[in-house]
Design a protein around this motif. Sequence first.
Motif, PDB file in Angstrom:
ATOM      1  N   LEU A   1       0.821  -1.203   0.000  1.00 14.69           N
ATOM      2  CA  LEU A   1       0.000   0.000   0.000  1.00 14.69           C
ATOM      3  C   LEU A   1       0.861   1.260   0.000  1.00 14.69           C
ATOM      4  CD1 LEU A   1      -2.856  -0.985   2.507  1.00 14.69           C
ATOM      5  CD2 LEU A   1      -2.885  -1.050   0.011  1.00 14.69           C
ATOM      6  N   LYS A   2       1.961   1.219   0.769  1.00 11.93           N
ATOM      7  CA  LYS A   2       2.866   2.378   0.781  1.00 11.93           C
ATOM      8  C   LYS A   2       3.542   2.565  -0.579  1.00 11.93           C
ATOM      9  CE  LYS A   2       3.881   2.513   5.738  1.00 11.93           C
ATOM     10  NZ  LYS A   2       4.930   2.416   6.779  1.00 11.93           N
ATOM     11  N   LEU A   3       3.860   1.458  -1.260  1.00 12.98           N
ATOM     12  CA  LEU A   3       4.428   1.550  -2.605  1.00 12.98           C
ATOM     13  C   LEU A   3       3.424   2.213  -3.545  1.00 12.98           C
ATOM     14  CD1 LEU A   3       6.650   0.850  -4.665  1.00 12.98           C
ATOM     15  CD2 LEU A   3       5.510  -1.368  -4.993  1.00 12.98           C
ATOM     16  N   ALA A   4       2.151   1.814  -3.403  1.00  7.31           N
ATOM     17  CA  ALA A   4       1.111   2.420  -4.235  1.00  7.31           C
ATOM     18  C   ALA A   4       0.990   3.912  -3.945  1.00  7.31           C
ATOM     19  CB  ALA A   4      -0.223   1.717  -3.996  1.00  7.31           C
ATOM     20  N   VAL A   5       1.084   4.292  -2.645  1.00  2.13           N
ATOM     21  CA  VAL A   5       1.031   5.713  -2.287  1.00  2.13           C
ATOM     22  C   VAL A   5       2.168   6.477  -2.959  1.00  2.13           C
ATOM     23  CG1 VAL A   5       1.372   7.340  -0.381  1.00  2.13           C
ATOM     24  CG2 VAL A   5      -0.199   5.422  -0.104  1.00  2.13           C
ATOM     25  N   SER A   6       3.387   5.895  -2.960  1.00  4.15           N
ATOM     26  CA  SER A   6       4.533   6.565  -3.592  1.00  4.15           C
ATOM     27  C   SER A   6       4.307   6.734  -5.098  1.00  4.15           C
ATOM     28  CB  SER A   6       5.816   5.782  -3.325  1.00  4.15           C
ATOM     29  OG  SER A   6       5.823   4.552  -4.053  1.00  4.15           O
ATOM     30  N   ILE A  57      -5.586  13.692 -12.884  1.00  7.43           N
ATOM     31  CA  ILE A  57      -5.189  14.277 -11.596  1.00  7.43           C
ATOM     32  C   ILE A  57      -6.221  13.943 -10.527  1.00  7.43           C
ATOM     33  CG2 ILE A  57      -4.850  16.477 -10.394  1.00  7.43           C
ATOM     34  CD1 ILE A  57      -3.512  17.561 -12.868  1.00  7.43           C
ATOM     35  N   ARG A  58      -7.480  14.043 -10.859  1.00 11.69           N
ATOM     36  CA  ARG A  58      -8.535  13.695  -9.893  1.00 11.69           C
ATOM     37  C   ARG A  58      -8.468  12.223  -9.525  1.00 11.69           C
ATOM     38  NH1 ARG A  58     -13.567  15.905 -13.135  1.00 11.69           N
ATOM     39  NH2 ARG A  58     -14.748  15.046 -11.368  1.00 11.69           N
ATOM     40  N   ASN A  59      -8.117  11.394 -10.502  1.00  4.17           N
ATOM     41  CA  ASN A  59      -8.014   9.961 -10.264  1.00  4.17           C
ATOM     42  C   ASN A  59      -6.893   9.649  -9.269  1.00  4.17           C
ATOM     43  OD1 ASN A  59      -8.709   7.211 -10.884  1.00  4.17           O
ATOM     44  ND2 ASN A  59      -6.799   7.092 -12.052  1.00  4.17           N
ATOM     45  N   ALA A  60      -5.724  10.315  -9.426  1.00  4.34           N
ATOM     46  CA  ALA A  60      -4.601  10.083  -8.513  1.00  4.34           C
ATOM     47  C   ALA A  60      -4.923  10.592  -7.108  1.00  4.34           C
ATOM     48  CB  ALA A  60      -3.351  10.762  -9.067  1.00  4.34           C
ATOM     49  N   ARG A  61      -5.580  11.733  -7.013  1.00  2.00           N
ATOM     50  CA  ARG A  61      -5.952  12.265  -5.695  1.00  2.00           C
ATOM     51  C   ARG A  61      -6.958  11.351  -4.994  1.00  2.00           C
ATOM     52  NH1 ARG A  61      -6.378  18.439  -7.899  1.00  2.00           N
ATOM     53  NH2 ARG A  61      -4.189  18.999  -7.578  1.00  2.00           N
ATOM     54  N   LYS A  62      -7.879  10.835  -5.771  1.00  2.00           N
ATOM     55  CA  LYS A  62      -8.840   9.885  -5.198  1.00  2.00           C
ATOM     56  C   LYS A  62      -8.115   8.667  -4.643  1.00  2.00           C
ATOM     57  CE  LYS A  62     -12.520   6.699  -6.519  1.00  2.00           C
ATOM     58  NZ  LYS A  62     -13.392   6.217  -7.608  1.00  2.00           N
ATOM     59  N   GLY A  63      -7.122   8.171  -5.410  1.00  2.00           N
ATOM     60  CA  GLY A  63      -6.374   7.008  -4.952  1.00  2.00           C
ATOM     61  C   GLY A  63      -5.662   7.254  -3.643  1.00  2.00           C
ATOM     62  N   LEU A  64      -5.063   8.450  -3.488  1.00  2.00           N
ATOM     63  CA  LEU A  64      -4.390   8.769  -2.222  1.00  2.00           C
ATOM     64  C   LEU A  64      -5.380   8.822  -1.066  1.00  2.00           C
ATOM     65  CD1 LEU A  64      -1.785  11.444  -3.324  1.00  2.00           C
ATOM     66  CD2 LEU A  64      -1.302   9.244  -2.284  1.00  2.00           C
ATOM     67  N   ASN A  65      -6.545   9.431  -1.295  1.00  2.00           N
ATOM     68  CA  ASN A  65      -7.572   9.475  -0.240  1.00  2.00           C
ATOM     69  C   ASN A  65      -7.961   8.068   0.212  1.00  2.00           C
ATOM     70  OD1 ASN A  65      -7.763  12.264  -0.133  1.00  2.00           O
ATOM     71  ND2 ASN A  65      -9.343  12.358  -1.719  1.00  2.00           N
ATOM     72  N   VAL A  66      -8.201   7.190  -0.754  1.00  2.00           N
ATOM     73  CA  VAL A  66      -8.629   5.824  -0.439  1.00  2.00           C
ATOM     74  C   VAL A  66      -7.545   5.069   0.311  1.00  2.00           C
ATOM     75  CG1 VAL A  66      -9.262   3.603  -1.458  1.00  2.00           C
ATOM     76  CG2 VAL A  66     -10.265   5.713  -2.341  1.00  2.00           C
ATOM     77  N   LEU A  67      -6.286   5.204  -0.165  1.00  2.00           N
ATOM     78  CA  LEU A  67      -5.200   4.446   0.470  1.00  2.00           C
ATOM     79  C   LEU A  67      -4.901   4.932   1.880  1.00  2.00           C
ATOM     80  CD1 LEU A  67      -2.609   3.791  -2.367  1.00  2.00           C
ATOM     81  CD2 LEU A  67      -4.243   2.231  -1.340  1.00  2.00           C
ATOM     82  N   TYR A  68      -4.890   6.265   2.077  1.00  2.00           N
ATOM     83  CA  TYR A  68      -4.657   6.761   3.438  1.00  2.00           C
ATOM     84  C   TYR A  68      -5.762   6.302   4.384  1.00  2.00           C
ATOM     85  CZ  TYR A  68      -0.720   9.704   2.109  1.00  2.00           C
ATOM     86  OH  TYR A  68       0.496  10.157   1.688  1.00  2.00           O
TER      87      TYR A  68
END
Length: 574
Positions: free
Chosen positions: A502-507, A527-538
Amino acid sequence: MTRPLKRHKVYAELLIAALLTRLTWCSAQGKFPGIQNLKRLQLLDENTLKVKGTPDAFVRLITWCAQLENFNENQGKNLPKFRWLDPKQQYPEIRDTLSTLAKYRLIQDRVPRRQGYSNPMRDFSLSLPHPLTSPQNQENILSSLFGEGKVWDRAKSHYHYNRGKAKRRKTKEGVNFALAAQKAFCQAMATEVIPHFPDRLSNYTKEALTGLADIIVTLETAIKLPCVDAKDHGALLLSVGRVYLAKQQLDEAQKAFEECLTLKLNRTLAADSRHWLGIIHHQRGNYNQAEQYFAKALEQRTQLHGEKHPDVAASTHALAELFSDRGQFPEAETRFERARSLYEAIYGKKHSRVACVLNGLAALYSKTDRREQAECLYNKALDILIKKSDAEAYPHLAATQQGLGNLHLDQGEYHKAELFHQDAIKVIEEFYGPNHPNLAVHKASLALTYKTLGRLTEAIELYQECIKSLNSTYGNNHPQVGMYLSDLAWLISEESNELDKLKLAVSFFHKSLSILTPVLEPNHPSIRNARKGLNVLYGRIGNRESGVRSRESGIGNRESGTGTKVAQPIERWD
């Protein structure tokens, strides 16, 4: 420098006949009109005539003498040729005739003329073959000067003999036959071979590029030779750049186009160079620079060729693709429609270039959730391309197959989507070879299909291949790399719930945003897709420290690092 011409003999005889008429004019014949810029003629001795005047004064003198009956009778063969000249042509013809007389040494300039000297006044002396004792003696003088085999013809032969002798001596002393051979080769390439090069990158097949590899080496060597003509140099540079661009050797291509641009040979070469530099910067992900080059090329091409020209359509189409990739969809749609109308007006509605524009416009409709319109356009493009057997149509078929595959995926027809994407990959490999960067976008589409089917391991492997291929061609900061890193991060997070993964995905999401934020619109779907991914992973990691880092990095529901408020994630990755 003026080159002696056959017709100068006619004008020289007319000029000297007019001068002799003026010199022998007597008051009993009437008053001779004053002619501006023609000084008084002088006979220094019986055989030397001193003349001072300008070419326009000599034109006026001939024109006035042409009204005289005796003059008309004696110069009946020569006068019509002078009268047929446009008045604007008479001045340069007499000026050049004076230069020829000087080269043949029939007149001697009394004041040396400096090169580039703008004063048209001529001060010269003319040696007469017979004494001018009476007006009746004019005919003998003219016959001795301009009769067959007489003074003019002998002077002409002597001039060309000496000139040829000097040229042969210079050639014998100074020719480097190796350079001469190279120059001849470059001229042949520029005039006979290069015009037959494909005018579109998509036409450079792997076989064509293999065959051009040896030519590139020879051209690169020839371009550096000082003996190459400037016009040939520009054509060679432009073609070398196009071949390098087709081979995806972007640094070499950019160098060739930029050098061609610095030559400042003509506006056509400049416009072409800017168009191809725009292509390179677009491929590199330098969208702002690409827009500047495309816009300038479009402006120049429109000025040079008018609206309905293939080059104007090509630059309009290139701008449309650029705006679409940047997420400026209204601007892109306007230019796609303009490019489509231009291509249809130039080539007709069933041409492969029309199909290429339809592919781009259909892709834009897909990005803006107009899937029915997109499918209609893809089917139109497919109908055009499958009926074409030319090489230009074949590579665009892959883009059509990819678009239809994505539409079938959205409709839940996964098997059809997989077949379309596999066919597209096969087309690209057959046409360009297995290592071409164009494969990346088709492999990514197939990976998306595998992800939907739950074949995550295969999807991850395909994305890793795409990123590796793009990194080796364009570097680590290309926008497409950023998009694929975001997609890869989603796959990793779905495949495993391990903290390290998960941390690798965050990076990967962070790296994606660092690439995409400077070049795309703030509200771009990627850009919205990447931000969404960070929200979900955190949220999944559930670590308070991670949540703090999320707030500090501007990712979340507060102000983002780009200065825009991040909306609630609404984008589906697939």
